[in-house]
Design a protein around this motif. Structure first.
Motif, short mmCIF file in Angstrom:
data_model
loop_
_atom_site.label_atom_id
_atom_site.label_comp_id
_atom_site.label_asym_id
_atom_site.label_seq_id
_atom_site.Cartn_x
_atom_site.Cartn_y
_atom_site.Cartn_z
N PHE A 21 0.84 -1.20 0.00
CA PHE A 21 0.00 0.00 0.00
C PHE A 21 0.88 1.26 0.00
O PHE A 21 0.64 2.19 -0.77
CB PHE A 21 -0.93 -0.02 1.22
CG PHE A 21 -1.79 1.20 1.33
CD1 PHE A 21 -2.92 1.35 0.55
CD2 PHE A 21 -1.46 2.22 2.22
CE1 PHE A 21 -3.71 2.48 0.64
CE2 PHE A 21 -2.24 3.36 2.32
CZ PHE A 21 -3.38 3.50 1.54
N GLN A 22 1.88 1.28 0.87
CA GLN A 22 2.80 2.42 0.92
C GLN A 22 3.56 2.58 -0.39
O GLN A 22 3.74 3.69 -0.89
CB GLN A 22 3.80 2.25 2.06
CG GLN A 22 3.21 2.39 3.43
CD GLN A 22 4.23 2.09 4.52
OE1 GLN A 22 4.99 1.13 4.43
NE2 GLN A 22 4.23 2.90 5.56
N ALA A 23 4.00 1.47 -0.96
CA ALA A 23 4.75 1.51 -2.22
C ALA A 23 3.88 2.08 -3.34
O ALA A 23 4.35 2.94 -4.10
CB ALA A 23 5.24 0.11 -2.58
N ASN A 24 2.64 1.63 -3.43
CA ASN A 24 1.74 2.15 -4.46
C ASN A 24 1.54 3.65 -4.32
O ASN A 24 1.47 4.37 -5.32
CB ASN A 24 0.39 1.43 -4.41
CG ASN A 24 0.45 0.06 -5.03
OD1 ASN A 24 1.32 -0.25 -5.82
ND2 ASN A 24 -0.50 -0.79 -4.65
N ALA A 25 1.44 4.12 -3.09
CA ALA A 25 1.27 5.56 -2.85
C ALA A 25 2.48 6.36 -3.36
O ALA A 25 2.34 7.50 -3.77
CB ALA A 25 1.04 5.83 -1.37
N LEU A 26 3.65 5.72 -3.35
CA LEU A 26 4.88 6.39 -3.82
C LEU A 26 5.16 6.12 -5.30
O LEU A 26 6.12 6.65 -5.85
CB LEU A 26 6.08 5.92 -2.98
CG LEU A 26 6.05 6.31 -1.51
CD1 LEU A 26 7.19 5.63 -0.77
CD2 LEU A 26 6.12 7.82 -1.35
N GLY A 27 4.38 5.24 -5.93
CA GLY A 27 4.59 4.92 -7.34
C GLY A 27 5.73 3.95 -7.57
O GLY A 27 6.37 3.98 -8.63
N ILE A 28 5.99 3.09 -6.59
CA ILE A 28 7.05 2.09 -6.72
C ILE A 28 6.48 0.72 -6.38
O ILE A 28 5.33 0.60 -5.96
CB ILE A 28 8.27 2.42 -5.82
CG1 ILE A 28 7.86 2.48 -4.33
CG2 ILE A 28 8.92 3.74 -6.26
CD1 ILE A 28 9.01 2.72 -3.37
N MET B 194 10.96 -2.24 -0.02
CA MET B 194 11.83 -2.98 0.90
C MET B 194 13.28 -2.50 0.78
O MET B 194 13.98 -2.40 1.79
CB MET B 194 11.75 -4.48 0.65
CG MET B 194 10.47 -5.11 1.13
SD MET B 194 10.19 -4.97 2.90
CE MET B 194 11.57 -5.89 3.53
N ILE B 195 13.72 -2.21 -0.43
CA ILE B 195 15.08 -1.69 -0.62
C ILE B 195 15.23 -0.34 0.08
O ILE B 195 16.22 -0.11 0.79
CB ILE B 195 15.43 -1.59 -2.13
CG1 ILE B 195 15.53 -3.00 -2.74
CG2 ILE B 195 16.72 -0.81 -2.33
CD1 ILE B 195 15.63 -3.02 -4.25
N LEU B 196 14.24 0.53 -0.09
CA LEU B 196 14.31 1.83 0.58
C LEU B 196 14.32 1.67 2.10
O LEU B 196 15.07 2.37 2.80
CB LEU B 196 13.12 2.71 0.16
CG LEU B 196 13.11 3.18 -1.28
CD1 LEU B 196 11.83 3.97 -1.57
CD2 LEU B 196 14.34 4.02 -1.60
N MET B 197 13.53 0.74 2.60
CA MET B 197 13.51 0.50 4.05
C MET B 197 14.86 -0.04 4.52
O MET B 197 15.36 0.37 5.58
CB MET B 197 12.39 -0.47 4.39
CG MET B 197 11.00 0.12 4.18
SD MET B 197 9.66 -1.10 4.25
CE MET B 197 9.75 -1.59 5.95
N ALA B 198 15.46 -0.94 3.75
CA ALA B 198 16.77 -1.49 4.12
C ALA B 198 17.84 -0.41 4.11
O ALA B 198 18.66 -0.33 5.03
CB ALA B 198 17.15 -2.62 3.17
N VAL B 199 17.83 0.43 3.09
CA VAL B 199 18.82 1.52 3.01
C VAL B 199 18.63 2.47 4.19
O VAL B 199 19.61 2.92 4.80
CB VAL B 199 18.72 2.27 1.66
CG1 VAL B 199 19.57 3.53 1.67
CG2 VAL B 199 19.16 1.36 0.52
N THR B 200 17.39 2.75 4.55
CA THR B 200 17.12 3.62 5.69
C THR B 200 17.73 3.04 6.97
O THR B 200 18.33 3.77 7.76
CB THR B 200 15.60 3.79 5.88
OG1 THR B 200 15.06 4.39 4.71
CG2 THR B 200 15.28 4.66 7.08
N GLU B 201 17.60 1.75 7.16
CA GLU B 201 18.13 1.10 8.37
C GLU B 201 19.65 1.04 8.38
O GLU B 201 20.27 1.18 9.43
CB GLU B 201 17.58 -0.32 8.49
CG GLU B 201 16.14 -0.39 8.91
CD GLU B 201 15.90 0.20 10.29
OE1 GLU B 201 16.67 -0.13 11.22
OE2 GLU B 201 14.95 0.97 10.43
N LEU B 202 20.26 0.82 7.21
CA LEU B 202 21.69 0.55 7.15
C LEU B 202 22.56 1.76 6.82
O LEU B 202 23.77 1.73 7.04
CB LEU B 202 21.96 -0.53 6.08
CG LEU B 202 21.32 -1.89 6.33
CD1 LEU B 202 21.45 -2.76 5.09
CD2 LEU B 202 21.95 -2.56 7.53
#
Length: 144
Positions: free
Chosen positions: A49-56, A62-70
């Motif tokens: 749902f979040q990804a669709n809202a961002l157009g991805i 998941m990649i964006l979330m991983a980069v955010t964490e690391l």
């Protein structure tokens, strides 16, 4: 071949408890496993749902979330993101290029070895993420 429903009916109605009968431990473990699986399905739906809202796509989210964490000062190497997500580096490379085109990620050569690509979030990614999260999300510095 008949497809089975992945969720057994009425998990909360179990009456066996750990220590009562030879199979009770297995029943508790099985119930716990299905509860975790149910939570995972809900989290996947939320991510999509979040990804669709961002157009991805969901995997790109998941990649964006991983980069955010690391992410640290110089970004995070592609292979580190791939290891966290338990997938191949080529998958991360392909999708990170698409995220770069959409201005969510920055891809830069590594400081010690230019062959290693480092990923970092763009200001656009942070801003867009926070806008989709609402007032509570904007209060945090990183919203993914």
């Amino acid at each position: 071949m008949e497809l089975l429903d992945p969720m057994p009916p009425n998990l909360s109605g179990r009456t066996k408890r750990l220590g009562k009968g030879p199979d009770a431990g297995q029943d508790v473990l099985r119930q716990f496993t299905w509860e975790i699986r149910s939570i995972n399905v809900c989290l996947d739906d939320l991510r999509c749902f979040q990804a669709n809202a961002l157009g991805i796509t969901g995997p790109q989210m998941m990649i964006l979330m991983a980069v955010t964490e690391l992410e640290r000062d110089g970004g995070v190497p592609v292979n580190v993101v791939a290891k966290l997500m338990n997938i191949g580096s080529s998958f991360i490379t392909k999708h990170s290029k698409e995220l770069e085109n959409k201005r969510f990620l920055r891809r830069t050569p590594g400081p010690k070895d230019a062959r290693l690509v480092h990923l970092s979030l763009t200001e656009n990614a942070r801003k867009t993420s926070c806008e989709h999260r609402g007032p509570a999300g904007r209060a945090r510095s990183v919203c993914f």
